[in-house]
Design a protein around this motif. Sequence first.
Motif, PDB file in Angstrom:
ATOM      1  N   ASP A  21     -27.385  16.285 -61.926  1.00  9.53           N
ATOM      2  CA  ASP A  21     -27.649  14.846 -61.868  1.00  9.53           C
ATOM      3  C   ASP A  21     -28.641  14.524 -60.747  1.00  9.53           C
ATOM      4  N   ASP A  54     -18.259  12.090 -59.351  1.00  9.62           N
ATOM      5  CA  ASP A  54     -18.562  12.768 -60.617  1.00  9.62           C
ATOM      6  C   ASP A  54     -19.980  13.314 -60.660  1.00  9.62           C
ATOM      7  N   THR A  94     -23.108  15.619 -60.294  1.00 10.32           N
ATOM      8  CA  THR A  94     -23.333  17.065 -60.274  1.00 10.32           C
ATOM      9  C   THR A  94     -24.688  17.380 -59.645  1.00 10.32           C
ATOM     10  N   LYS A 146     -22.589   6.216 -62.637  1.00  9.46           N
ATOM     11  CA  LYS A 146     -21.648   7.322 -62.469  1.00  9.46           C
ATOM     12  C   LYS A 146     -20.998   7.228 -61.094  1.00  9.46           C
ATOM     13  N   SER A 147     -19.690   7.448 -61.039  1.00  8.34           N
ATOM     14  CA  SER A 147     -18.994   7.487 -59.765  1.00  8.34           C
ATOM     15  C   SER A 147     -19.552   8.609 -58.894  1.00  8.34           C
ATOM     16  N   HIS A 203     -21.479   2.424 -58.468  1.00  7.66           N
ATOM     17  CA  HIS A 203     -21.745   3.553 -59.357  1.00  7.66           C
ATOM     18  C   HIS A 203     -23.242   3.828 -59.529  1.00  7.66           C
TER      19      HIS A 203
END
Length: 244
Positions: free
Chosen positions: A99, A94, A96, A90-91, A145
């Motif tokens: 996450d 992005d 949260t 995930k970038s 990422h």
Amino acid sequence: MEVHFNGKRALVTGATKGIGRDIAVQLSKCGAKVVAIGRSKELLDALKQEVPSIETVELDISDWNRTEKVLSGIGPIDMLVNNAGMGWLKSMMDITESDLDDVFAINIKALIHVTQIVVRDLLKRKAPGSIVNLSSQASLVGLLHHTVYCASKGAVDAFTRAAALEYGPHNIRINAVNPTVIMTDMGRLGWSDPKIAQPMLEKIPLRRFGEVREVSDAVLYLLSDKSSMITGTCLPIDGGFTAC
């Protein structure tokens, strides 16, 4: 070189699939009494069916209170493999809060907690012990990422060194292994596309990904008395990736 764990009990987290499952099976073959921890009853039952001597415990180790209750009564543990882990691509922009909480809850918070429970028992019994943490090459290099995953595994390495320093005087050894991409079922799924795999393979001097046994063999060595002078080490199993 053969290793034997007769008369010893080993606790393995994340023991239902991939590397953790193979470690549990190989420990049992080497004579250890294995306690396998996992979240899936179905997969734990399958492991039990394959190796009936393995004791299975259904447990989500991210649940602090439940883990404390269950593992504090598990009995004496001489060896611990902190294998449970999670991560995704995930970038950074992005990511949260959820996450972060999910990855750190398993990859480092639960790892520290389970280690704490096992070490507490070892100290109480004045017994020697050996602990191996499953880290990653992602702790040693930046991977695109993988920001949260890299950060969580960097924490695993730092914890490994600090805990080894603290408990070495009690003859409790704590090490980590840092694999590259390993060809578990999930690894094959994620890296089967040559367009994805080739850029990574070009960074690995051996020009291949690792196999599960290449990790489990290293873990068994670090758990065994064959590595009795090794503690606080983070061992890359990466085909030379981090040498470049």
